[in-house]
Write a protein that holds these residues in place. Structure first.
Motif, short mmCIF file in Angstrom:
data_model
loop_
_atom_site.label_atom_id
_atom_site.label_comp_id
_atom_site.label_asym_id
_atom_site.label_seq_id
_atom_site.Cartn_x
_atom_site.Cartn_y
_atom_site.Cartn_z
N ARG A 170 71.32 49.03 24.06
CA ARG A 170 70.99 48.89 25.48
C ARG A 170 71.55 47.59 26.05
NH1 ARG A 170 66.20 51.77 24.04
NH2 ARG A 170 65.12 49.86 23.42
N LEU A 171 71.42 46.51 25.28
CA LEU A 171 71.94 45.23 25.74
C LEU A 171 73.46 45.28 25.87
CD1 LEU A 171 71.34 42.28 26.46
CD2 LEU A 171 71.51 41.72 24.02
N ALA A 172 74.12 46.00 24.98
CA ALA A 172 75.58 46.09 25.00
C ALA A 172 76.10 46.72 26.29
CB ALA A 172 76.06 46.89 23.80
N GLU A 173 75.28 47.54 26.93
CA GLU A 173 75.69 48.17 28.18
C GLU A 173 75.99 47.14 29.26
OE1 GLU A 173 72.63 50.87 29.26
OE2 GLU A 173 72.93 52.19 27.54
N GLN A 174 75.36 45.96 29.15
CA GLN A 174 75.56 44.91 30.16
C GLN A 174 76.65 43.92 29.75
OE1 GLN A 174 71.63 43.10 30.76
NE2 GLN A 174 70.69 45.03 30.13
N GLY A 175 77.25 44.13 28.58
CA GLY A 175 78.23 43.19 28.07
C GLY A 175 79.64 43.44 28.56
N LYS B 75 74.51 36.89 25.11
CA LYS B 75 73.90 37.85 24.20
C LYS B 75 74.45 39.26 24.45
CE LYS B 75 69.43 35.54 23.49
NZ LYS B 75 67.95 35.69 23.65
N ALA B 76 74.56 39.63 25.72
CA ALA B 76 75.06 40.97 26.05
C ALA B 76 76.51 41.14 25.61
CB ALA B 76 74.93 41.21 27.55
N ASP B 77 77.32 40.10 25.81
CA ASP B 77 78.73 40.18 25.42
C ASP B 77 78.87 40.26 23.90
OD1 ASP B 77 79.33 39.99 28.10
OD2 ASP B 77 79.87 37.86 28.04
N ILE B 78 78.03 39.52 23.18
CA ILE B 78 78.07 39.56 21.72
C ILE B 78 77.61 40.94 21.23
CG2 ILE B 78 76.98 38.65 19.63
CD1 ILE B 78 76.90 35.90 21.08
N ALA B 79 76.56 41.47 21.83
CA ALA B 79 76.08 42.80 21.45
C ALA B 79 77.16 43.85 21.66
CB ALA B 79 74.82 43.15 22.26
N ARG B 80 77.88 43.74 22.78
CA ARG B 80 78.94 44.71 23.08
C ARG B 80 80.06 44.62 22.04
NH1 ARG B 80 80.17 47.69 27.69
NH2 ARG B 80 81.93 49.07 27.19
N ALA B 81 80.45 43.39 21.69
CA ALA B 81 81.53 43.21 20.71
C ALA B 81 81.11 43.71 19.34
CB ALA B 81 81.92 41.74 20.65
N ARG C 173 77.65 55.50 22.28
CA ARG C 173 79.06 55.14 22.20
C ARG C 173 79.74 55.68 20.95
NH1 ARG C 173 76.95 50.66 24.72
NH2 ARG C 173 77.79 50.27 26.80
N LEU C 174 79.00 55.74 19.86
CA LEU C 174 79.56 56.31 18.64
C LEU C 174 79.85 57.79 18.83
CD1 LEU C 174 80.38 56.18 15.70
CD2 LEU C 174 77.96 56.40 15.05
N ARG C 175 78.94 58.52 19.42
CA ARG C 175 79.16 59.94 19.67
C ARG C 175 80.37 60.15 20.57
NH1 ARG C 175 73.67 63.49 20.13
NH2 ARG C 175 72.57 62.64 18.31
#
Length: 349
Positions: A189-194, A240-246, A282-284
């Motif tokens: 969920r956090l990655a969505e904002q990254g 945090k969001a950018d790191i989660a996305r990466a 995202r994996l799907r």
């Protein structure tokens, strides 16, 4: 055949009723997340105690919802491993006692075989069901494996994680970012904002040949990035969001690359994905996009069947019991149990 399934391998109590003619009749799941969250992970003794409290009420619940009397149960399947020994013993003891009391067979089911077969539950809901043979990606908190599947009990391990499983890496990354347990959904969920272009994390073991995984290096890289962006011991929400996305992108890309490699190696065009991480959106999407271009099919369970659940145990148990399998007097639970030790039922061999 009407089978009661009991799942108690870790921190979720799952119970379900499966009918080989009518499909899934009822299922219920109780999660212990709130109990273990304050510890940042599962406490085995607490998990076992809560299974003792919750399993019988859940059995009564699914019997009522399925419109089935106890005397109508024709078999009991329970998770025999792998998992936490104390938690497994709760389900095994109760399952075998119920079966003995009713005079019906019981069977210990392999937890990961349950996950692997979960996508096939769609056959009673007019959904697409994979045909054998296929490659399976089993990806969860405790396992990351690629398996060739030629039939029930006919499994060949193609590759596995040499250290942390993908789900475990998600949970540890969540802890680094100060996110609640269990971490996987929170990281997603956090990655969505990254910002997907800010960081480029390594894709571990993709340049080497083979199908094994390793996520410990990625975890270390993530920790180093977190520490590099701390200011007075804190990391900004956007960092945090950018790191989660990466991090998520690195895991997804790695899994996709290995799946494509496995399908090519085995000359197959069907992939089955199961386990908790298989719920990752995202994996799907990445698998469907990449494999779709190569005319490969991707199958995965309904979201509620991605995590540990009783339905997958009832279904796997029903398939094996219908082929004549049942527990012997020396049946026991196993904390570790390689899936490649399983064999096809004699009636299906």
């Amino acid at each position: 055949m009407r089978v009661l399934g009991i799942e108690t391998s870790c921190d979720e109590t799952g119970v379900a009723l499966y009918d080989t003619e009518r499909g899934l009749l009822a299922d219920a799941l109780y999660s212990q997340i709130d109990i273990h969250a304050e510890y940042g992970g599962v406490v085995p003794e607490l998990a076992s105690r809560d299974h003792v409290r919750k399993t019988l009420p859940l059995i009564d619940q699914v019997l009522a919802e399925g419109g089935i009397a106890r005397g109508d149960i024709e078999g009991v399947a329970y998770t025999a491993g792998p998992g936490l020994v104390g938690a497994l013993m709760v389900g095994a003891t109760l399952g075998r006692a119920i079966a003995a009391g009713l005079g019906v067979p019981s069977l210990g089911v392999h937890h990961m075989e349950g996950h692997l077969l979960a996508p096939m539950l769609a056959q009673h809901e007019a959904g697409a069901v994979p045909e054998y043979p296929f490659v399976a990606l089993l990806v969860s908190g405790g396992h990351t494996q690629l398996v060739r599947v030629d039939g029930l009990g006919q499994y060949a391990l193609l590759g596995e994680s040499l250290d942390d499983a993908a789900g475990e890496a998600f949970d540890k990354t969540a802890k680094m970012l100060g996110l609640p347990y269990p971490g996987g959904p929170h990281v997603a969920r956090l990655a969505e904002q990254g910002d997907p272009a800010r960081f480029e994390f390594p894709r571990p073991m993709v340049k080497q040949g083979g199908l094994d995984f390793s996520f410990s290096g990625l975890k270390t890289h993530t920790l180093a990035t977190v520490r590099a962006h701390e200011v007075d011991g804190k990391v900004s929400d956007q960092d945090k969001a950018d790191i989660a996305r990466a991090f998520e992108a690195a895991v997804v890309d790695t899994l996709v690359i290995k799946c494509r490699r496995a399908l090519k190696q085995e000359n197959l065009t069907r992939l089955v994905m199961a386990g908790g991480v298989s719920a990752n959106v995202r994996l799907r999407a990445a698998l469907e996009e990449k494999l779709g271009k190569e005319r490969c099919e991707v199958f995965y369970p309904a979201p509620k069947l991605c995590t540990d659940n009783g339905a997958m145990i009832a279904y796997a148990g029903a398939l094996r019991m219908a082929a004549g399998e049942c527990d012997g007097p020396d049946a026991e639970v196993r904390a570790r149990w390689p899936m490649t030790e399983l064999t096809a039922p004699k009636a299906a061999a």
